[in-house]
Design an enzyme around this catalytic site. Structure first.
Site, mmCIF file in Angstrom:
data_model
loop_
_atom_site.group_PDB
_atom_site.id
_atom_site.type_symbol
_atom_site.label_atom_id
_atom_site.label_comp_id
_atom_site.label_asym_id
_atom_site.label_seq_id
_atom_site.Cartn_x
_atom_site.Cartn_y
_atom_site.Cartn_z
ATOM 1 N N ARG A 106 -8.864 -12.070 -26.636
ATOM 2 C CA ARG A 106 -9.389 -10.714 -26.402
ATOM 3 C C ARG A 106 -10.245 -10.392 -27.619
ATOM 4 N NH1 ARG A 106 -6.447 -5.272 -24.355
ATOM 5 N NH2 ARG A 106 -6.875 -6.413 -22.440
ATOM 6 N N HIS A 133 -13.779 -8.396 -17.965
ATOM 7 C CA HIS A 133 -12.310 -8.426 -17.949
ATOM 8 C C HIS A 133 -11.859 -9.132 -16.663
ATOM 9 C CE1 HIS A 133 -8.334 -7.592 -19.096
ATOM 10 N NE2 HIS A 133 -8.281 -6.285 -18.961
ATOM 11 N N GLN A 136 -8.212 -9.006 -15.107
ATOM 12 C CA GLN A 136 -7.852 -7.724 -14.498
ATOM 13 C C GLN A 136 -8.372 -7.633 -13.066
ATOM 14 O OE1 GLN A 136 -6.005 -5.014 -16.051
ATOM 15 N NE2 GLN A 136 -5.855 -4.598 -13.851
ATOM 16 N N ASP A 230 -11.726 3.846 -15.000
ATOM 17 C CA ASP A 230 -11.266 3.287 -16.276
ATOM 18 C C ASP A 230 -11.493 4.359 -17.335
ATOM 19 O OD1 ASP A 230 -10.507 1.529 -18.308
ATOM 20 O OD2 ASP A 230 -12.303 0.282 -18.182
ATOM 21 N N CYS A 270 -6.982 0.032 -14.380
ATOM 22 C CA CYS A 270 -6.460 -1.120 -15.139
ATOM 23 C C CYS A 270 -5.425 -0.701 -16.171
ATOM 24 C CB CYS A 270 -7.609 -1.880 -15.782
ATOM 25 S SG CYS A 270 -8.539 -0.926 -17.002
ATOM 26 N N ARG A 298 -0.844 -8.619 -12.937
ATOM 27 C CA ARG A 298 -1.534 -9.368 -13.992
ATOM 28 C C ARG A 298 -0.751 -10.647 -14.301
ATOM 29 N NH1 ARG A 298 -4.747 -6.920 -17.865
ATOM 30 N NH2 ARG A 298 -4.923 -9.026 -18.696
HETATM 31 N N1 NVA Z 1 -12.588 -0.803 -20.517
HETATM 32 C C1 NVA Z 1 -11.357 -0.776 -21.268
HETATM 33 C C2 NVA Z 1 -10.312 -1.597 -20.567
HETATM 34 C C3 NVA Z 1 -8.976 -1.620 -21.249
HETATM 35 C C4 NVA Z 1 -8.003 -2.527 -20.579
HETATM 36 C C5 NVA Z 1 -11.608 -1.282 -22.682
HETATM 37 O O1 NVA Z 1 -12.379 -2.226 -22.849
HETATM 38 O O2 NVA Z 1 -11.041 -0.703 -23.622
HETATM 39 N N1 CP Z 2 -5.370 -3.492 -18.516
HETATM 40 C C1 CP Z 2 -5.232 -4.082 -19.726
HETATM 41 O O1 CP Z 2 -5.879 -5.085 -20.033
HETATM 42 O O2 CP Z 2 -4.279 -3.492 -20.504
HETATM 43 P P1 CP Z 2 -3.989 -3.793 -22.052
HETATM 44 O O3 CP Z 2 -5.173 -3.290 -22.841
HETATM 45 O O4 CP Z 2 -2.723 -3.045 -22.336
HETATM 46 O O5 CP Z 2 -3.817 -5.273 -22.227
#
Ligand code: NVA
Ligand code: CP
Length: 315
Positions: A106, A133, A136, A230, A270, A298
């Site tokens: 990540r 992502h 997800q 989101d 998500c 997930r």
């Molecule tokens: N769009 C959000 C998704 C978090 C799971 C982010 O990138 O923070």
């Molecule tokens: N939806 C998602 O990726 O959640 P986290 O940021 O908690 O991993």
């Protein structure tokens, strides 16, 4: 099998998604029946989890999932590894991939995960970047198929032709929805505030027919099979928080918006969610919301994905 990475949704074919969605259902059924499913027990396989941003779901789902498959996990963050002290990503990839069988990352720019993958001896999975992502969306599609299966029993038939309303930021989730729509044959109704539009080039899609743009989020919800949103501010964009709060004020999925979607429409998010911002409490905690199954799924889809990347088709 040559190394396969999962860096964006289009890295797998429709046929591979058909397999993965079925396999995830099999793996989930085993989990629910409290039966062992341990293809990674002998020889033991190890997954490295690398987090440069915060996570709850991604960490728990990959870590618990890997142990359930019989494997082991190593967890690294920017702060507790040399990644935070400017060791080149290429060097990190060469070293880490000599000791583990699979890597999940990540991070920020997609180019970073691509650089890691280019120097990795083992498959690399995108656990979220600024641009995408994919894990997800795989879970979201699995959840859609679970709730609204096709008469044929084929998962892709349950997805094809559907309308997904995206209400909010043109972010990593939106981009990934567009890739999925192009590959699997459904349409995304996209409504973002101006200045936060999706960019087909950034999303990596060639066919602009897989999405329609709506100025008014209510129009985007009309006739949708699934309404999804989101956070207004994604990780890495916190400095824009106040500006975004003002710009996104009308992009809150509420009961009035859900009423414009199909009567059997689902709501997904998500997570993490901010009630009263991108979604009202009535919607996310209401009868059309499937967010808790979506989050659990997930783990099931990622178990199928990890198994596939390391062992190929098993059924
Ligand atoms: N769009 C959000 C998704 C978090 C799971 C982010 O990138 O923070
Ligand atoms: N939806 C998602 O990726 O959640 P986290 O940021 O908690 O991993």
């Amino acid at each position: 099998m040559s190394i396969r990475h999962y860096l964006q949704f289009k890295d797998l074919s429709a046929d591979e998604y058909a397999y993965l969605l079925q396999r995830a259902a099999y793996i989930k059924a085993k989990f629910k029946a409290v039966e062992k499913h341990q293809p990674f027990a002998d020889p033991d396989r190890t997954l490295a989890l690398i987090f440069e941003k915060a996570s709850t779901r991604t960490r728990v789902s990959f870590e618990a999932g890997m142990y359930q498959l019989g494997g082991s996990v190593v967890h690294l963050t920017t702060g507790d590894s040399q990644l935070g002290r400017a060791e080149p990503i290429e060097d990190s990839a060469k070293v880490i991939s000599r000791m583990v069988d699979l890597v999940m990352i990540r991070t920020y720019e997609q180019s970073k995960i691509e650089a890691f993958a280019a120097h990795s001896r083992v498959p690399v999975i995108n656990g979220l970047t600024n641009e995408f992502h994919p894990c997800q969306i795989l879970a979201d599609l699995f959840t859609l198929v679970e709730y609204r299966p096709a008469a044929s029993g084929q998962p892709l038939d349950a997805i094809k032709g559907k309308v997904v309303a995206w209400v909010g930021d043109g972010n990593n989730m939106a981009n990934t929805w567009l890739q999925a729509a192009e590959l699997l044959g459904f349409t995304v109704h996209v409504s973002t505030p101006s200045g936060y539009e999706v960019d087909p080039k950034l999303a990596g899609i060639a066919n602009a027919n897989c999405y329609k743009v709506f100025k008014d989020p209510k129009e985007a919800c009309k006739g949708a099979d699934l309404v999804t949103t989101d956070v207004w501010t994604s990780m890495g964009f916190e400095a824009e928080n106040e500006v975004r709060r003002a710009a996104f004020a009308q992009w809150c999925v509420d009961e009035a918006m859900m009423a414009l979607a199909r009567p059997d429409a689902l709501f997904m998010h998500c997570l993490p969610a901010h009630r009263g911002e991108e979604v009202s409490a009535e919607v996310i905690d209401g009868p059309q919301s499937v967010v808790w199954d979506e989050a659990e799924n997930r783990m099931h889809v990622q178990k199928a994905l990890m198994e596939y990347l390391l062992l190929g088709r098993l059924a």
